[in-house]
Design a protein around this motif. Sequence first.
Motif, mmCIF file in Angstrom:
data_model
loop_
_atom_site.group_PDB
_atom_site.id
_atom_site.type_symbol
_atom_site.label_atom_id
_atom_site.label_comp_id
_atom_site.label_asym_id
_atom_site.label_seq_id
_atom_site.Cartn_x
_atom_site.Cartn_y
_atom_site.Cartn_z
ATOM 1 N N LYS A 1 16.949 4.659 46.448
ATOM 2 C CA LYS A 1 15.701 5.384 46.213
ATOM 3 C C LYS A 1 14.906 5.471 47.504
ATOM 4 O O LYS A 1 14.953 4.573 48.347
ATOM 5 C CB LYS A 1 14.877 4.711 45.119
ATOM 6 N N GLY A 2 14.161 6.601 47.656
ATOM 7 C CA GLY A 2 13.355 6.798 48.852
ATOM 8 C C GLY A 2 12.650 8.129 48.770
ATOM 9 O O GLY A 2 12.209 8.550 47.688
ATOM 10 N N THR B 1 21.544 -5.082 44.720
ATOM 11 C CA THR B 1 21.401 -5.455 46.127
ATOM 12 C C THR B 1 22.687 -6.016 46.712
ATOM 13 O O THR B 1 22.723 -6.368 47.890
ATOM 14 C CB THR B 1 20.285 -6.504 46.275
ATOM 15 N N SER C 1 17.069 0.865 55.477
ATOM 16 C CA SER C 1 16.372 -0.049 54.566
ATOM 17 C C SER C 1 15.810 -1.223 55.338
ATOM 18 O O SER C 1 16.253 -1.556 56.442
ATOM 19 C CB SER C 1 17.348 -0.552 53.498
ATOM 20 N N SER C 2 14.803 -1.839 54.717
ATOM 21 C CA SER C 2 14.201 -3.015 55.356
ATOM 22 C C SER C 2 15.009 -4.285 55.120
ATOM 23 O O SER C 2 14.885 -5.254 55.861
ATOM 24 C CB SER C 2 12.769 -3.209 54.832
ATOM 25 N N SER C 3 15.864 -4.266 54.095
ATOM 26 C CA SER C 3 16.666 -5.450 53.788
ATOM 27 C C SER C 3 18.147 -5.091 53.814
ATOM 28 O O SER C 3 18.532 -3.913 53.773
ATOM 29 C CB SER C 3 16.286 -6.016 52.418
ATOM 30 N N GLU D 1 16.165 10.098 44.989
ATOM 31 C CA GLU D 1 17.200 9.230 44.422
ATOM 32 C C GLU D 1 18.587 9.828 44.640
ATOM 33 O O GLU D 1 18.799 11.030 44.417
ATOM 34 C CB GLU D 1 16.968 9.028 42.918
ATOM 35 N N LYS E 1 22.280 -3.123 56.835
ATOM 36 C CA LYS E 1 21.269 -2.173 56.376
ATOM 37 C C LYS E 1 21.912 -0.921 55.774
ATOM 38 O O LYS E 1 22.989 -0.481 56.199
ATOM 39 C CB LYS E 1 20.371 -1.757 57.538
ATOM 40 N N THR F 1 13.372 3.246 50.264
ATOM 41 C CA THR F 1 12.428 2.229 49.787
ATOM 42 C C THR F 1 13.110 1.093 49.045
ATOM 43 O O THR F 1 12.613 -0.032 49.024
ATOM 44 C CB THR F 1 11.380 2.875 48.869
ATOM 45 N N SER F 2 14.262 1.393 48.395
ATOM 46 C CA SER F 2 14.951 0.331 47.643
ATOM 47 C C SER F 2 16.372 0.765 47.342
ATOM 48 O O SER F 2 16.729 1.935 47.487
ATOM 49 C CB SER F 2 14.207 0.021 46.335
ATOM 50 N N PHE F 3 17.173 -0.195 46.931
ATOM 51 C CA PHE F 3 18.516 0.103 46.420
ATOM 52 C C PHE F 3 18.855 -0.941 45.360
ATOM 53 O O PHE F 3 18.360 -2.080 45.388
ATOM 54 C CB PHE F 3 19.566 0.113 47.535
ATOM 55 N N SER F 4 19.665 -0.540 44.419
ATOM 56 C CA SER F 4 20.020 -1.418 43.299
ATOM 57 C C SER F 4 21.459 -1.118 42.853
ATOM 58 O O SER F 4 21.821 0.060 42.692
ATOM 59 C CB SER F 4 19.058 -1.204 42.126
#
Length: 353
Positions: free
Chosen positions: A93-94, A82, A145-147, A120, A133, A77-80
């Motif tokens: 995270k997902g 970016t 990931s979407s981004s 996580e 990705k 869902t996200s990563f940090s």
Amino acid sequence: GQESSHIYVQNDGYFQADDLTPGQYIYTVYDDDSDFALPDVTEPYVYIKAGTTEYLGLKNVKKYDNEYRNPIKPAITSFSPTSGKVGDKVTVKGSQIYIDSLFFINEVRVADSAFITPEESTIIIPQGATTGKVSVSGNDYTAQSSSDFTVTTPPPPAVLPPPTFNIPAGTYTTPQTVNISAESDATIYYTKDNTEPILSSPTMPKPYPSAISIDKTTTLKAKAYKDNIWSTTATAVYTINIPPPPNTPSVFKFIKPTSVGVTVTRNSKVTLEVKVTDQDGMSTTPDRVTYQVVSKSGGYKSPIVNMTQQGFTNTYKATTKITLPKEEYILSYTAKDAKGVQTTSSPVKVIVK
């Protein structure tokens, strides 16, 4: 959990099924009991520990090592952060991410990851990773990931420009003064013996440019240093070939002898006396003073005779007996300097009667 005579759930979240007949039971559980070590799920998820029996007839159950799982697709869902460079840590995270899940950044596998929870994990950006990705593989599924994650290139290490010399390397016939320049807040270290400049080497005084003298063949090296950063080395070889001074003859002047007249008597003794000065009329002492007599007709030439210096003066004398035939002769004096360069006096006419 629910228990029967053949299937029961332990606190480790596994179904013990040693006594089952293949295809006899299908058991589904949701993680609604805090005693289970199962993840939070939104779909049925089955763990069956087979023991000595394999249960391949169970619906949607596949074997992983010695466990049977009803696979559920993971998600990112996200990563940090970016973006980052190789070696940086990234938190992903997902859901449905497990300890044996594999991570990739733009299809380059992550070799160093840490499982925290199924939601996580942390990963270390691997060598060779490029922008793309973030993906995770597990339970025969792959999610991405979407981004894009941006892999940054670290800036090149800071460098100082090397010092500069105002005189190019080369061969010179005179000593040279070389001006060395660098950034005003840098320190210039230099050597003149072809060794590499270090922190214990001599430094050039500020402000720049500052001068250094080169009076013999020298390999000059200089480096700039600032904020723990060295420049590259500036090097110049100065070949100094100073020609020897010209072999200029010493110039002497002779004072005409006073004890020898124009006419002398045969078989008499005479003393030849000469005083020598330099070209400016100053008293000087040549390395050697001689005289020689030559007949005017050319039929006679005497040996070259050394004259004796009188103490530390510039007066030279020689006493001789006139045994020459009656004739007209030419008397000349010669003074030689330490290099063997000689100066000859004007001729003196002598008549023997």
